[in-house]
Design a protein around this motif. Sequence first.
Motif, PDB file in Angstrom:
ATOM      1  N   SER A 247       0.910  -1.049   0.174  1.00  0.00           N
ATOM      2  CA  SER A 247      -0.066  -0.091   0.188  1.00  0.00           C
ATOM      3  C   SER A 247       0.910   1.378   0.145  1.00  0.00           C
ATOM      4  O   SER A 247       2.183   1.140   0.597  1.00  0.00           O
ATOM      5  CB  SER A 247      -1.069  -0.531   1.382  1.00  0.00           C
ATOM      6  OG  SER A 247      -1.335   0.992   1.722  1.00  0.00           O
ATOM      7  N   ARG A 300      -5.257   3.671  -4.579  1.00  0.00           N
ATOM      8  CA  ARG A 300      -5.907   2.814  -5.750  1.00  0.00           C
ATOM      9  C   ARG A 300      -5.137   3.469  -6.859  1.00  0.00           C
ATOM     10  O   ARG A 300      -5.089   2.949  -8.028  1.00  0.00           O
ATOM     11  CB  ARG A 300      -7.796   3.297  -5.573  1.00  0.00           C
ATOM     12  CG  ARG A 300      -7.927   1.952  -5.079  1.00  0.00           C
ATOM     13  CD  ARG A 300      -9.147   2.337  -5.362  1.00  0.00           C
ATOM     14  NE  ARG A 300     -10.391   3.602  -5.340  1.00  0.00           N
ATOM     15  CZ  ARG A 300     -10.811   4.220  -3.888  1.00  0.00           C
ATOM     16  NH1 ARG A 300     -10.359   3.262  -3.655  1.00  0.00           N
ATOM     17  NH2 ARG A 300     -11.309   5.388  -4.063  1.00  0.00           N
ATOM     18  N   GLN A 301      -5.908   4.703  -7.176  1.00  0.00           N
ATOM     19  CA  GLN A 301      -4.982   5.932  -8.260  1.00  0.00           C
ATOM     20  C   GLN A 301      -3.582   5.475  -8.233  1.00  0.00           C
ATOM     21  O   GLN A 301      -3.220   5.537 -10.175  1.00  0.00           O
ATOM     22  CB  GLN A 301      -5.405   7.037  -8.155  1.00  0.00           C
ATOM     23  CG  GLN A 301      -6.122   6.997  -8.642  1.00  0.00           C
ATOM     24  CD  GLN A 301      -7.352   8.938  -8.501  1.00  0.00           C
ATOM     25  OE1 GLN A 301      -6.305   9.807  -8.954  1.00  0.00           O
ATOM     26  NE2 GLN A 301      -8.269   9.073  -8.143  1.00  0.00           N
TER      27      GLN A 301
END
Length: 351
Positions: A247, A300-301
């Motif tokens: 992440s 996410r992007q």
Amino acid sequence: MKGNAVVIGGGIGGLAAARALAQHGWAVAVRERSPALPATGTSLGMWPEALEALDEIGVGRRVREAAVRVSDAGSAGLRTPAGRALVELGGSGGLYLVSRSALLAILADGVGITFSDGVTDQRGLAGVDLVVGADGTFSGTRRTVFGERYAARTLGAVAWRGTVPGTVSSYGETWAPGAMFGITPAGPDASNWYACLDAGGTFKPPHRQHLQDVFGSWRSGVTEVLDRLEEGAILHHELFEVPPLPSFVGGNTALVGDAAHAMAPFLGRGACEAIVDGAVLAKCLGNAATVAEGLAAYDRQRRGKTQRMAAMSRRMGRLAMMRRGFVARNAVLGAAGSVLRRGQGLFRRQP
Ligand SMILES: Cc1cc2nc3c(=O)[nH]c(=O)nc-3n(C[C@H](O)[C@H](O)[C@H](O)COP(=O)(O)OP(=O)(O)OC[C@H]3O[C@@H](n4cnc5c(N)ncnc54)[C@H](O)[C@@H]3O)c2cc1C
């Protein structure tokens, strides 16, 4: 949403994020451990996405004015050490080359930075809404969030780079087994250069001598650069990358730039991606109701895209310096270059 943020690190990623967040109404403090912004630095290639992000954060025009366009660079492309063209690079109006120091000065203009202010213990940041870890390849913020498991790892290659006075007769990259040398313009009367060897560890000075030993017999542009080198102005370091993180965010912390995705330099994209990270992070937070929602959107992007770029950049380095199969590679590149020249008038290395 808006809030207050501490940005750890006043490099390209940290300053882009700080500008972008401030534009979205955040109160931002940048903490930088160095005593000042660097006054010198080699050139960085700025690709269109980075220029768009710079436009979004209000400094695109100034960066273009401070930069050299690749279409103004004269002859460029990929070559063999003897000077045989593998691929000619046509006039790509999309790529700009700007010095790191000029880019940092533009990004820093109007941003609140405290210098000589390294963050050693992130517990002291409790109470801020957002922490941005922009502290580079060996990021302490990444260590705090993910532990030692995601420490930067060596690419088994070393780089030298610098700027020399004057222009040279030809620009571009020269590829040979285990080594490469690149030259770009750095303004009307200077040239930027970089050299890589697939060797472990770092070399002891004098670097000028190592460079002469390895590259001294290469094509004319390379020897023109070598003849102008000053020992004290040569930067030398080992190349590292950050393994793919699970992440880019943890709690109220976001990682940007090399802290999140330090990559091999062979596509010239690390600084570009750091700028895009900053712009996207601020947009995601601006559109979100909570920090957690904004950070999830940022992750996410940006994560998949930058991790794919890092993998491509590593592969490009292997291709450039491959020790076996380079004859076939050169033939394929030559054929691909002529097809592309006929079809589009341009060979673009941009992925
Ligand atoms: C040979 C080479 C060529 C390259 N060419 C290109 C190119 O053409 N185009 C391109 O886009 N990219 C290029 N890159 C990549 C680019 O240089 C990096 O991706 C970019 O500089 C990353 O910026 P950053 O702000 O994330 O990290 P950094 O530039 O490393 O900045 C991190 C900052 O954080 C500070 N810091 C660290 N720890 C702390 C702490 N605890 N507290 C406070 N401050 C701290 C540091 O002092 C530093 O100022 C190249 C890289 C290399 C090695």
